[in-house]
Scaffold this motif. Sequence first.
Motif, PDB file in Angstrom:
ATOM      1  N   ARG A   1      -1.876  26.003  60.389  1.00  0.00           N
ATOM      2  CA  ARG A   1      -0.585  26.128  59.706  1.00  0.00           C
ATOM      3  C   ARG A   1       0.371  24.975  60.017  1.00  0.00           C
ATOM      4  O   ARG A   1       1.554  25.040  59.669  1.00  0.00           O
ATOM      5  CB  ARG A   1       0.063  27.468  60.082  1.00  0.00           C
ATOM      6  CG  ARG A   1      -0.713  28.675  59.606  1.00  0.00           C
ATOM      7  CD  ARG A   1       0.013  29.972  59.911  1.00  0.00           C
ATOM      8  NE  ARG A   1       0.109  30.237  61.332  1.00  0.00           N
ATOM      9  CZ  ARG A   1      -0.787  30.912  62.053  1.00  0.00           C
ATOM     10  NH1 ARG A   1      -1.884  31.380  61.476  1.00  0.00           N
ATOM     11  NH2 ARG A   1      -0.604  31.124  63.344  1.00  0.00           N
ATOM     12  N   LEU A   2      -0.100  23.934  60.668  1.00  0.00           N
ATOM     13  CA  LEU A   2       0.774  22.795  60.955  1.00  0.00           C
ATOM     14  C   LEU A   2       1.330  22.222  59.655  1.00  0.00           C
ATOM     15  O   LEU A   2       0.670  22.231  58.620  1.00  0.00           O
ATOM     16  CB  LEU A   2       0.009  21.710  61.714  1.00  0.00           C
ATOM     17  CG  LEU A   2      -0.322  22.035  63.165  1.00  0.00           C
ATOM     18  CD1 LEU A   2      -1.257  20.967  63.733  1.00  0.00           C
ATOM     19  CD2 LEU A   2       0.931  22.159  64.010  1.00  0.00           C
ATOM     20  N   VAL A   3       2.548  21.726  59.730  1.00  0.00           N
ATOM     21  CA  VAL A   3       3.246  21.194  58.562  1.00  0.00           C
ATOM     22  C   VAL A   3       3.311  19.674  58.680  1.00  0.00           C
ATOM     23  O   VAL A   3       3.796  19.139  59.683  1.00  0.00           O
ATOM     24  CB  VAL A   3       4.682  21.780  58.477  1.00  0.00           C
ATOM     25  CG1 VAL A   3       5.439  21.200  57.303  1.00  0.00           C
ATOM     26  CG2 VAL A   3       4.637  23.303  58.423  1.00  0.00           C
ATOM     27  N   LEU A   4       2.818  18.987  57.662  1.00  0.00           N
ATOM     28  CA  LEU A   4       2.858  17.531  57.636  1.00  0.00           C
ATOM     29  C   LEU A   4       4.294  17.064  57.454  1.00  0.00           C
ATOM     30  O   LEU A   4       5.014  17.550  56.575  1.00  0.00           O
ATOM     31  CB  LEU A   4       1.984  16.996  56.497  1.00  0.00           C
ATOM     32  CG  LEU A   4       1.979  15.486  56.295  1.00  0.00           C
ATOM     33  CD1 LEU A   4       1.401  14.771  57.520  1.00  0.00           C
ATOM     34  CD2 LEU A   4       1.205  15.125  55.039  1.00  0.00           C
TER      35      LEU A   4
ATOM     36  N   GLY B   1       3.642  12.707  61.017  1.00  0.00           N
ATOM     37  CA  GLY B   1       3.422  13.633  62.119  1.00  0.00           C
ATOM     38  C   GLY B   1       3.199  15.035  61.612  1.00  0.00           C
ATOM     39  O   GLY B   1       3.235  15.294  60.406  1.00  0.00           O
ATOM     40  N   TYR B   2       2.975  15.913  62.551  1.00  0.00           N
ATOM     41  CA  TYR B   2       2.790  17.328  62.226  1.00  0.00           C
ATOM     42  C   TYR B   2       3.750  18.146  63.072  1.00  0.00           C
ATOM     43  O   TYR B   2       3.974  17.838  64.239  1.00  0.00           O
ATOM     44  CB  TYR B   2       1.345  17.765  62.500  1.00  0.00           C
ATOM     45  CG  TYR B   2       0.374  17.176  61.506  1.00  0.00           C
ATOM     46  CD1 TYR B   2       0.086  17.839  60.324  1.00  0.00           C
ATOM     47  CD2 TYR B   2      -0.233  15.948  61.742  1.00  0.00           C
ATOM     48  CE1 TYR B   2      -0.792  17.284  59.394  1.00  0.00           C
ATOM     49  CE2 TYR B   2      -1.105  15.394  60.826  1.00  0.00           C
ATOM     50  CZ  TYR B   2      -1.386  16.070  59.653  1.00  0.00           C
ATOM     51  OH  TYR B   2      -2.243  15.530  58.739  1.00  0.00           O
ATOM     52  N   ALA B   3       4.296  19.171  62.465  1.00  0.00           N
ATOM     53  CA  ALA B   3       5.221  20.069  63.156  1.00  0.00           C
ATOM     54  C   ALA B   3       4.679  21.491  63.074  1.00  0.00           C
ATOM     55  O   ALA B   3       3.913  21.828  62.163  1.00  0.00           O
ATOM     56  CB  ALA B   3       6.601  20.003  62.497  1.00  0.00           C
ATOM     57  N   LEU B   4       5.098  22.304  64.011  1.00  0.00           N
ATOM     58  CA  LEU B   4       4.710  23.707  63.964  1.00  0.00           C
ATOM     59  C   LEU B   4       5.303  24.374  62.736  1.00  0.00           C
ATOM     60  O   LEU B   4       6.434  24.073  62.332  1.00  0.00           O
ATOM     61  CB  LEU B   4       5.233  24.454  65.188  1.00  0.00           C
ATOM     62  CG  LEU B   4       4.534  24.216  66.507  1.00  0.00           C
ATOM     63  CD1 LEU B   4       5.276  24.945  67.627  1.00  0.00           C
ATOM     64  CD2 LEU B   4       3.088  24.666  66.450  1.00  0.00           C
ATOM     65  N   ASP B   5       4.551  25.306  62.171  1.00  0.00           N
ATOM     66  CA  ASP B   5       5.101  26.190  61.160  1.00  0.00           C
ATOM     67  C   ASP B   5       6.302  26.898  61.804  1.00  0.00           C
ATOM     68  O   ASP B   5       6.236  27.285  62.978  1.00  0.00           O
ATOM     69  CB  ASP B   5       4.017  27.214  60.771  1.00  0.00           C
ATOM     70  CG  ASP B   5       4.571  28.343  59.941  1.00  0.00           C
ATOM     71  OD1 ASP B   5       4.574  28.213  58.707  1.00  0.00           O
ATOM     72  OD2 ASP B   5       4.999  29.350  60.535  1.00  0.00           O
ATOM     73  N   PRO B   6       7.411  27.052  61.098  1.00  0.00           N
ATOM     74  CA  PRO B   6       8.606  27.650  61.701  1.00  0.00           C
ATOM     75  C   PRO B   6       8.366  29.037  62.305  1.00  0.00           C
ATOM     76  O   PRO B   6       8.951  29.376  63.330  1.00  0.00           O
ATOM     77  CB  PRO B   6       9.608  27.710  60.552  1.00  0.00           C
ATOM     78  CG  PRO B   6       9.132  26.728  59.552  1.00  0.00           C
ATOM     79  CD  PRO B   6       7.649  26.620  59.715  1.00  0.00           C
ATOM     80  N   HIS B   7       7.512  29.831  61.684  1.00  0.00           N
ATOM     81  CA  HIS B   7       7.244  31.175  62.209  1.00  0.00           C
ATOM     82  C   HIS B   7       6.508  31.100  63.537  1.00  0.00           C
ATOM     83  O   HIS B   7       6.795  31.867  64.465  1.00  0.00           O
ATOM     84  CB  HIS B   7       6.446  31.991  61.190  1.00  0.00           C
ATOM     85  CG  HIS B   7       7.182  32.180  59.899  1.00  0.00           C
ATOM     86  ND1 HIS B   7       7.068  31.273  58.864  1.00  0.00           N
ATOM     87  CD2 HIS B   7       8.036  33.143  59.496  1.00  0.00           C
ATOM     88  CE1 HIS B   7       7.839  31.686  57.869  1.00  0.00           C
ATOM     89  NE2 HIS B   7       8.440  32.814  58.225  1.00  0.00           N
ATOM     90  N   ASP B   8       5.545  30.168  63.646  1.00  0.00           N
ATOM     91  CA  ASP B   8       4.825  29.977  64.905  1.00  0.00           C
ATOM     92  C   ASP B   8       5.772  29.480  65.997  1.00  0.00           C
ATOM     93  O   ASP B   8       5.689  29.897  67.149  1.00  0.00           O
ATOM     94  CB  ASP B   8       3.675  28.989  64.726  1.00  0.00           C
ATOM     95  CG  ASP B   8       2.554  29.536  63.851  1.00  0.00           C
ATOM     96  OD1 ASP B   8       2.373  30.766  63.784  1.00  0.00           O
ATOM     97  OD2 ASP B   8       1.852  28.723  63.213  1.00  0.00           O
TER      98      ASP B   8
END
Length: 99
Positions: free
Chosen positions: A15-18, A29-36
């Motif tokens: 579920r990482l977000v580009l 980069g990649y960021a955590l999904d906000p819910h995670d």
Amino acid sequence: MSVSTAVLPGGWRDRLVLVESDNTQPGRGYALDPHDCVVSKLVAGREKDTMFADALLRAGLVRPDVVAERIELLVDVHPLVMKRLRDWIAVYHPKPDVG
């Protein structure tokens, strides 16, 4: 936040977000999904983390039902911590009465 220290729900890598824009070029980069991210913050349990989670929920940036689902994807988390998380999200996402 480091992946080695954060407690994250199962499947978080999927579920990482580009993060990519003209401003990030030539990188991305990649960021955590906000819910995670919220679930990880709630596991940490610091006042600043619960305030952060509360602000995202109140602003509609994360959905309480999804946060509740992600809490259930945690593994190897102490039962008392799980109870604290379930109790916390229940304020925003009460479970329907059964029966």
